[in-house]
Each structure stands twice: as C-alpha cells, then as structure tokens.
Design a protein around this motif. Sequence first.
Motif, short mmCIF file in Angstrom:
data_model
loop_
_atom_site.label_atom_id
_atom_site.label_comp_id
_atom_site.label_asym_id
_atom_site.label_seq_id
_atom_site.Cartn_x
_atom_site.Cartn_y
_atom_site.Cartn_z
N UNK A 224 0.85 -1.19 0.00
CA UNK A 224 0.00 0.00 0.00
C UNK A 224 0.89 1.24 0.00
N UNK A 225 0.29 2.44 -0.10
CA UNK A 225 1.10 3.66 0.03
C UNK A 225 1.66 3.87 1.43
N UNK A 226 1.31 2.98 2.37
CA UNK A 226 1.65 3.23 3.76
C UNK A 226 2.56 2.19 4.39
N UNK A 227 2.93 1.14 3.65
CA UNK A 227 3.90 0.22 4.23
C UNK A 227 5.28 0.87 4.15
N UNK A 228 6.23 0.29 4.86
CA UNK A 228 7.52 0.98 5.01
C UNK A 228 8.66 -0.03 5.09
N UNK A 229 9.73 0.27 4.37
CA UNK A 229 10.96 -0.54 4.39
C UNK A 229 12.11 0.37 4.79
#
Length: 291
Positions: free
Chosen positions: A151-156
């Motif tokens: 999604x636009x909101x996951x993060x790595x």
Amino acid sequence: MIDSRFLAAAAVLFVAGAAPALAQDATSSAATDPQIADDYDKDSVTIGIGGAYVPDYDGSDNYRISPGPVAIGSVKGFNFSVIGNRGSVDLISNRPGQKIDLQFGPIAVLNFDRSTLSTIDDPRIRALGKRSTAVELGGYVGLGKTGIITSPYDRLAVSVSYRQGVTGAHRSYIWQPTINYITPLSRKAAVGFYGSAQYVGQGYADTYFTITPTQSIASGLPAFNARKGWKNYTAGGFATYSLTGNLLHGFKIVAGGGYTRLLNDYSYSPVVRIAGSKSQWLGAVGVAYTF
C-alpha cells in the motif's frame, strides 16, 4: 536488570534496531482520512512495558523472563527511542508527508551480558567469572521508504550501526546491518518483519567467547581462542493491535518472536557448543500507550 537479550526481544516488538520509531511512523499512516493524516504529522510518544523470554546469556540454552521499559517518539520531526538498555536519536528531521527518510544519529548501549551470575543456571558459565557492564557508544546511518509493496503506507528501512566499547567488559567494536519492514493492516493492526547481523571485534570475542587455560580449569570447559568476525544473524516478526480505537492513540498490545543463529568461532566456542546452543529463540509480549 535489563540486558542485551531483552534488547533483542524488544526489537522484535518495537522494531527498534537502528531505525528509531519505525513502527510508529509506518502504522501512523494506516488510514487516509484528514484526521489521521493530521495526527500523523503531530508530535507523538509511545511508552510501554514488556516481558521477554530470553537466553540466560549470549549462547545459552537456558531461558528466563526479563522485564523492561520502552519509549519511542517523534518531536518536531526528530525520532528517538529508548528500548531496554539501548537509546538512539535520529538527528535528521522528517518533514510532514515525507516518503524518503534519511537517518543519522547516535546510539548508546549498556551491555549487561554475564554481568549478573545469579541469573545464569549453568555452573560452568558462572565459573568463568563475572563480566563488567560494558558501555557501548556509536552511531548509525539508514534509509527508509514509505509506500513499497502492499500500500502507500507500508515501510521498508535499511541501516547500519557501529558501536565501540568505551568502558567495562570490552573495548571492542560491533557493526550491525539491519533491515525492517512494516505494513498496516487497518487503523487498529499492523505486522512487521526484521533481520540483522553482527560483526564484532577481537576484544568482544575474547571477553565473551574465549576460554583461557585458567578459566578452563575452573569451569571444566576446554580452552578456546575465539576470533573476530561475523557473530550471528537474527530474523523475526511482530504484530501490534490497538485496544482503544487506532494505533495513533491510546493502548495497544504487541507480541513477537525471533531466531538468532550464532556463527563461525562463536558457534564453536565451548560456551555455546558444550554449555549452550548456537540456536537462540526470543519471544516477547507487552502493552504500550501512545499520546
């Protein structure tokens, strides 16, 4: 007393590593309405308490429960964390709506490994002697990206940290690369995964994994000379769930687990090969409050 095994288990829960407030930043974007977006850009602090199931010492096959506090937050765009015996600050401020996160800042760790013999069940390890608490100071650099896979909101985020023992048991160094990924499932829930490894110097190897002839006589374990190098790798995951509406406010529960594998001379040291195990399991559960 909080020790280095609690730090590892706390990282499972709060994705600490070298990327402070990662879980907070990512889960804060779990919805698109204006109120959530506005809250995301505000200062925020999360405090918590957890219980961790951890080895008695680094390399042990005996386990115990260890409690410890956690605090992570962001004030005026600067992220910080105090997790167990480790504290760090990101000195690069984040702007509202920023998708790329450059990270740089200091780290301080108190290493309590084998500094309290009463918490170690194995009499052979106790016979090796008590280690002083080590103060490790250093820093980290990293890069995070929001909006990767789900999604636009996951993060790595990826990072590497360096610490140097400046007093106590060892005056050696620790390099630690880390990777973290977190994705919100809803306003109330998020899951994440992480991996890391440690490369340590000769002084660290001698302090915790070498056995001198004198120590061999006292403990019954064979003498062994450990060499610097890659000490371990760790992989784990976690989940968090809000008890009071969403992950931006109020109480939440967190739980997770991880696996650490000792490598090279560290897995062959009698401290591990005879008295312990090269496979280390970690687990933790806790309650946190965000305000």
